[in-house]
Design an enzyme around this catalytic site. Structure first.
Site, PDB file in Angstrom:
ATOM      1  N   LYS A 133     -25.643  49.980  10.864  1.00  7.72           N
ATOM      2  CA  LYS A 133     -25.719  50.879   9.713  1.00  7.72           C
ATOM      3  C   LYS A 133     -26.063  50.124   8.441  1.00  7.72           C
ATOM      4  CE  LYS A 133     -25.399  54.910   7.782  1.00  7.72           C
ATOM      5  NZ  LYS A 133     -26.395  55.953   8.111  1.00  7.72           N
ATOM      6  N   GLU A 134     -25.521  48.941   8.274  1.00  5.25           N
ATOM      7  CA  GLU A 134     -25.706  48.191   7.029  1.00  5.25           C
ATOM      8  C   GLU A 134     -27.107  47.605   6.904  1.00  5.25           C
ATOM      9  OE1 GLU A 134     -23.908  47.814   4.418  1.00  5.25           O
ATOM     10  OE2 GLU A 134     -21.959  48.597   5.009  1.00  5.25           O
ATOM     11  N   SER A 135     -27.602  46.969   7.961  1.00  7.11           N
ATOM     12  CA  SER A 135     -28.845  46.200   7.827  1.00  7.11           C
ATOM     13  C   SER A 135     -29.851  46.434   8.932  1.00  7.11           C
ATOM     14  CB  SER A 135     -28.514  44.703   7.798  1.00  7.11           C
ATOM     15  OG  SER A 135     -28.007  44.287   9.066  1.00  7.11           O
ATOM     16  N   TYR A 142     -22.239  57.700   6.528  1.00  5.31           N
ATOM     17  CA  TYR A 142     -21.930  56.350   7.004  1.00  5.31           C
ATOM     18  C   TYR A 142     -20.793  56.393   8.023  1.00  5.31           C
ATOM     19  CZ  TYR A 142     -20.759  51.332   6.508  1.00  5.31           C
ATOM     20  OH  TYR A 142     -20.502  50.001   6.727  1.00  5.31           O
TER      21      TYR A 142
END
Length: 647
Positions: free
Chosen positions: A502-504, A610
Site C-alpha cells: 500500500k505504501e510504495s 488504506y
C-alpha cells in the site's frame, strides 16, 4: 569498484570516455559514466561515444543530455533535428527549455517556429501570445485565448503580465470580465487577487459592493443578524449566497439557521435555496455532525442528487440506524447499490434487524468476491475466502511478450531499470503504454513481472483489468528481509507485506509529497526517533531509501502502533497512515462501534481506503506466503476496542 571502472573505461585528456571491450555490462558502465559526466556538465567526446554505443538503446539520451548542456549555443536546426530524429519522453523538456531561451532572447519568430499549440504550460502559452502580438498583432483568436488565461482564480506567472497589460491598455476587459475573475478568486480564497481586479476594473459603486463581499468572506457569521449586502444590486443575491456557502463550510448548523431566515425573507431564488441547503447538509455530513441526518432528510426533491443519496446511506451507517440505512441503500442509483460495499451493508442491515436468512444468502453471494467486503461477507457466512484454485496462466503468450520487449522504447525502459535509474525507467515505461491496447497492457504487466519490476507490474496489471491475477498484483519481493524484520518486531510478515504494497508498491526509491521515503514510506522525523530508540541512529535521512533500513525502521514503528492499540491491526494500520493522534480522536468519537462501522467512520478518505486495503491484502499475502488466509474479522478483534461485528 574503482579498479573495475578503470578496467572498463579510460578518460582521455580532453575528457572523452573510451570504452573497453564491447559487451552489455561494459556498455552500461560506459553509458552510466558518460551520463554522470554530462549531468555534472563535464565534457564528453560524443563522437567516440556514439561509435562505441552505436547499438545501445540509451545512446539518444546522451545526445539529449549533451544538447541540453550547450543549448545556448545550439542552432534551431540542430534542436529541431534532434526532436525529429528521436521520439523520447524527455523531448518536451528540451523543447520547453529551447522555448524559454527564445523568449528570454525575445526571438519571437524563433519561438513561434518551435512552439506546439498543444502546450499546457501557462508560462509558454503566455510567451506564445506575446510572440503573436509582437509578430502578427492582435486578432479575435488572440483576445479569446488571452482572456481565457486571465479569467482564472489565481495569479498567473510573470510571463503573462505583458499579455494582460495589452488587455488592460486596449480596454478589452470590462465589468463582466472583472466579476467573472473575482468570483473565481473568492471561491479560491484569493481575496487579494480579487481586490486587485476590483480596484483595477470596477466602478466606485461596484467596488463598494465588492467590499461588502470581502467583509462577509472574512466573517460570514454576519449573516446571522443581517446581510450587509445591497440586495437591490443584481449581484447582491449571488454575494449573499457566496457568504452562506462559506458559513456552511465553517459552521453548518449556523449556516442552516441563517439560510432558513434569508430564504423566508425572500432574499434568494428558489434554485439558490435548494443548492445552498444541499451544500450545508453535505458539509454537516462530511464533518460527522449529529444534525446531518436531519438536514439530509429535510432536503426537497430539487435539492436531492446522487451525492445526497450516497451521504444519506453513509450517515445512516455511521449512526447504526439499520432501518434508515436499508431505505437509503434502496434509494441509491443502481450502479452504486450493486457495489460490493453497499451489498455488504445491505446484508449487515438485514442481520442487525434479525432477518438472518436474507442476510446469510447475501453474504454467501458476496463471499465469492476477492475484496475487503467479500472477505468480511465470508466471515459472516463462515465461508472460505475466494483465492485462486488453479495455477496461474499468463494472459499473454511468450511471443507477445518478446515482441513487446523488442520495441525500442520498451528496451530503453528495461535498460534504465537495469541501471537503477528509476525515474527515467518509469517515464519511458509510461510513454510506451500511452494509448496501448488492453492486450498490450496485459503483456506489459507480465513482462515487468518477469523482469522483477514489481511496481510497474502492479500498476500495469491494474490498468489492464487483471484484477484477479494475484501473482502479478501481490508479489513477495524482499521476502527474506521482510520475514526477518517482521519476526524481529513480532509482526505477521503478511501484514508487513500489505503495508509495503500500500505504501510504495515495492518502489525502493518512493518519495511522497509529505516527505516519506522508501519501501515503508517512513517520515524522516519518525525514522530518526525510532532509530534513536533502537540505539542505531540513522546516518542520513536518505538511508531510509535503503530497503533493509526502511524495513528495520518501518516494522519497528508498526510494532509500536500494534503495542499501543493492543494488537489491533485496524487501529495500527490507521495510525501508521494518519498518525496515532487522529486515531485516538476517532476512537473517542466512536470507539464503541463495531469494527466494520468504525472503519467507515474514519474521517480521512485516504485512511479509510488504506485500512480496508491493508486488511484485505494481509489475507491475500498470507495465502501468497503459503498459509491459510488470515481472516479480516480476526484482524479486527485484536485488543478490547471494538464491539462484535454482529452487533
Amino acid at each position: 569498484m574503482r579498479a573495475m571502472l578503470l578496467s572498463a573505461l579510460v578518460v582521455s585528456v580532453n575528457g572523452a570516455v573510451v570504452a573497453a571491450p564491447d559487451d552489455k555490462k561494459t556498455e552500461r558502465e560506459l553509458f552510466k559514466a558518460s551520463w554522470e559526466r554530462l549531468a555534472a556538465n563535464r565534457p564528453v567526446d560524443m563522437g567516440q561515444i556514439s561509435d562505441q554505443l552505436a547499438d545501445y538503446p540509451l545512446l539518444p539520451y546522451l545526445h539529449y543530455r549533451d544538447l541540453r548542456n550547450r543549448l545556448s549555443d545550439a542552432s534551431a536546426s540542430e534542436v529541431q533535428g534532434f526532436l525529429d530524429a528521436h521520439d523520447l519522453p524527455v523531448n518536451r523538456f528540451l523543447r520547453n527549455a529551447w522555448l524559454r531561451q527564445k523568449a528570454a532572447e525575445r526571438d519571437w519568430k524563433g519561438f513561434i517556429a518551435a512552439y506546439e499549440p498543444e502546450q499546457t504550460n501557462t508560462t509558454l502559452e503566455c510567451h506564445y501570445l506575446e510572440a503573436q502580438a509582437q509578430t502578427a498583432g492582435l486578432d479575435t483568436h488572440w483576445v479569446r485565448d488571452a482572456r481565457a488565461l486571465w479569467t482564472v482564480g489565481h495569479s498567473q506567472p510573470d510571463a503573462c503580465d505583458p499579455v494582460f497589460d495589452r488587455l488592460y491598455e486596449r480596454g478589452i476587459l470590462r465589468g463582466d470580465d472583472a466579476w467573472a475573475r473575482i468570483e473565481k478568486a473568492m471561491d479560491n480564497d484569493q481575496v487579494g487577487l480579487a481586490g486587485f481586479v476590483a480596484r483595477r476594473l470596477l466602478s466606485d459603486e461596484e467596488r463598494a459592493l465588492f467590499r461588502s463581499w470581502e467583509r462577509l468572506h472574512s466573517d460570514p457569521t454576519r449573516l446571522l443578524d443581517g446581510t450587509g449586502v445591497d440586495l437591490s444590486h443584481p449581484r447582491g443575491g449571488d454575494i449573499l449566497a457566496a457568504g452562506l456557502r462559506r458559513l456552511g463550510v465553517r459552521d453548518p448548523d449556523k449556516a442552516w439557521q441563517a439560510l432558513d431566515r434569508h430564504a423566508r425573507a425572500g432574499h434568494l431564488k428558489a434554485e439558490q435555496v435548494h443548492d445552498l441547503r444541499r451544500h450545508v447538509a453535505l458539509r454537516a455530513a462530511y464533518s460527522h455532525r449529529d444534525t446531518a441526518w436531519g438536514y439530509l432528510e429535510q432536503l426537497e426533491r430539487p435539492a436531492v442528487n446522487k451525492e445526497v443519496r450516497l451521504w444519506r446511506a453513509r450517515v445512516a451507517l455511521g449512526r447504526q440506524d439499520w432501518q434508515g440505512l436499508e431505505g437509503a441503500i434502496a434509494d441509491l442509483p443502481a450502479e452504486l447499490r450493486e457495489q460490493d460495499k453497499w451489498r455488504y451493508w445491505a446484508a449487515r442491515a438485514d442481520l442487525a434487524q434479525g432477518q438472518l436468512h436474507g442476510a446469510n444468502e447475501a453474504f454467501s453471494r458476496l463471499a465469492d468476491t476477492r475484496s475487503y467486503y467479500g472477505f468480511l461477507a465470508a466471515d459472516h457466512a463462515l465461508d472460505g475466502y475466494a483465492m485462486p484454485a488453479d495455477a496461474r496462466q499468463p494472459a499473454s503468450s511468450e511471443r507477445e511478450r518478446e515482441a513487446l520487449a523488442a520495441r525500442t522504447g520498451v528496451a530503453r525502459a528495461h535498460e534504465f531499470f537495469r541501471l537503477g535509474m528509476w525515474p527515467e525507467a518509469r517515464r519511458e515505461w509510461q510513454a510506451q503504454l500511452s494509448g496501448a491496447t488492453a492486450e498490450e497492457r496485459e503483456a506489459a504487466a507480465e513482462l515487468a513481472h518477469d523482469w522483477g519490476w514489481h511496481d510497474r507490474a502492479i500498476f500495469t496489471a491494474h490498468h489492464a483489468g487483471l484484477h484477479h491475477d494475484v501473482a502479478l498484483r501481490f508479489p513477495t519481493p524482499f521476502r527474506d528481509q521482510v520475514e526477518h524484520h517482521a519476526r524481529q518486531a513480532g509482526l505477521d510478515p503478511a501484514f508487513v507485506f500489505a503495508i509495503i504494497r500500500k505504501e510504495s508498491a515495492f518502489m525502493t526509491d518512493a518519495r511522497s509529497h509529505a516527505g516519506a521515503l522508501g519501501l515503508m514510506q517512513v517520515m524522516p522525523g519518525t525514522g530518526r526517533e525510532v532509530a534513536r530508540r533502537q540505539g542505531r541512529p540513522l546516518g542520513s535521512t536518505y538511508s531510509l531509501l535503503d530497503p533493509d533500513t526502511s524495513l528495520r525502521i518501518g516494522t519497528a514503528y508498526l510494532a509500536e502502533m500494534m503495542d499501543r492499540y493492543e494488537g489491533n491491526a485496524v487501529l495500527a494500520a490507521a495510525a501508521y497512515n494518519a498518525g496515532p493522534r487522529h486515531v485516538d480522536r476517532w476512537l473517542e468519537a466512536s470507539g464503541d462501534a463495531p469494527a466494520d462501522v468504525w472503519v467507515e467512520r474514519i474521517t480521512f478518505r485516504e485512511t479509510r481506503g488504506y485500512v480496508k486495503d491493508v486488511l484485505a491484502w494481509t489475507s491475500i499475502f498470507s495465502w501468497q506466503l503459503g498459509r491459510e488466509p488470515v481472516r479480516v474479522a480476526t484482524q479486527m478483534r485484536g485488543g478490547t476496542h471494538f464491539a462484535s461485528l454482529d452487533r
